[in-house]
Write an enzyme that holds these catalytic residues in place. Structure first.
Site, PDB file in Angstrom:
ATOM      1  N   GLY A 214     107.389 -10.681  39.562  1.00 53.76           N
ATOM      2  CA  GLY A 214     107.606 -10.844  40.958  1.00 53.76           C
ATOM      3  C   GLY A 214     108.793 -11.654  41.266  1.00 53.76           C
ATOM      4  O   GLY A 214     109.896 -11.399  40.410  1.00 53.76           O
ATOM      5  N   ASP A 241     117.341  -2.865  43.055  1.00 51.07           N
ATOM      6  CA  ASP A 241     117.982  -2.590  44.264  1.00 51.07           C
ATOM      7  C   ASP A 241     117.108  -2.327  45.272  1.00 51.07           C
ATOM      8  O   ASP A 241     117.238  -2.248  46.494  1.00 51.07           O
ATOM      9  CB  ASP A 241     118.929  -1.214  44.003  1.00 51.07           C
TER      10      ASP A 241
END
Length: 294
Positions: A214, A241
């Site tokens: 995470g 990205d």
């Protein structure tokens, strides 16, 4: 929605999937080869656009067939390319080996190192209608510095994804709105600080991505860990990205930082289920469908 300008790299990805990594001087057989669109800047622009963002891409391609195809891909995603530059020579490329659910990447910048803003007036013209700027580090770093200084002076929020990692001037870190390194990049940028120390020193600015765990940040009072959404990855190329593109869309749509990170984690978890840096980036409809199942 406000307009997002992504200033950064565009390239073509040449990807090999293999069950074996060759040792020095060794040749092995691969299982899969593909040619796809990539570049951190392009990936983040595509991610933001697919998730409903109003996106302008500012970068450079070569005057080759790959450059023409990169521009056509932006047009298909309704991304403003009016300030894209075309320079003599080859477009950028990335050479990716997929092995054991991870990737190894060699980037050849080529045209990406020829992005220029000849004057502040030229930069102002390109950013006059922009509400948020996204940067990475696959272009010349002096371009990033020029953009960050301009945006700080004109109160335009900036997200800097510091990849590939380099040491950063503390003044640049102060001027950016959000800094999103992964664990290894964070250690290079803040070599004398623990994760907790660097987070506490940059509340609501430093967001450290933790791979399949995470992301974590400090809200000014305490550390906030936002867990990932577990999935079986096929290709992790472009997950970071996708995270950054989704994060900016969430922020510009008015989500809290925590909720924007949660949305970005979900988008990244969807992206790794298909091959290619851009192949797995979810659309807004796919993200909403996944949210509805949570």
């Amino acid at each position: 929605m406000g307009k997002i300008a992504v200033i950064g790299s565009c390239s073509t990805d040449f990807t090999v999937q293999s069950s074996q990594i060759p040792a020095q001087g060794e040749t092995v057989l691969g299982e899969h080869f593909s040619i796809d669109f990539g570049g951190k800047g392009a990936n983040q622009a595509i991610a933001a656009a697919r998730l409903g963002g109003n996106v302008k891409m500012i970068g450079a391609v070569g005057d080759d067939d790959f450059g023409q195809k990169i521009l056509a891909n932006f047009k298909r995603h309704h991304i403003d390319i009016s300030d894209m530059q075309m320079v003599p020579g080859p477009s950028g490329s990335a050479h990716i080996t997929l092995y054991d659910n991870d990737n190894r990447i060699i980037v050849v910048p080529s045209a990406n190192h020829h992005i220029t803003f000849p004057s502040e007036a030229a930069l102002e013209k390109q950013l006059q209608d922009v509400d948020f700027v996204v940067l990475q580090q696959e272009i010349n770093l002096n371009i990033n510095e020029q953009v960050i200084h301009y945006c700080a002076a004109h109160e335009i929020p900036v997200l800097l994804n510091p990849a590939p990692a380099t040491q950063l001037d503390p003044e640049l870190i102060h001027q950016v709105t959000y800094l999103t390194p992964n664990e290894a990049e964070r250690e290079l940028i803040f070599p004398n600080q623990t994760l907790s120390e660097s987070l506490a020193a940059h509340p609501n600015k430093l967001i450290v991505t933790l791979g399949d765990q995470g992301a974590i940040y400090h809200n000014g009072m305490t550390e906030c860990f936002i867990p990932s959404f577990k999935t079986q990855p096929l290709d992790t190329t472009g997950a970071g990205d996708t995270f950054n593109g989704a994060l900016v869309v969430g922020l510009i749509n008015g989500l809290s930082l925590a909720d924007a990170i949660k949305q970005a984690n979900l988008a990244a978890s969807l992206s790794v289920q298909k091959l290619g840096a851009q192949g797995g980036i979810p659309t807004l409809e796919e993200l909403q469908a996944a949210e509805a199942q949570l």
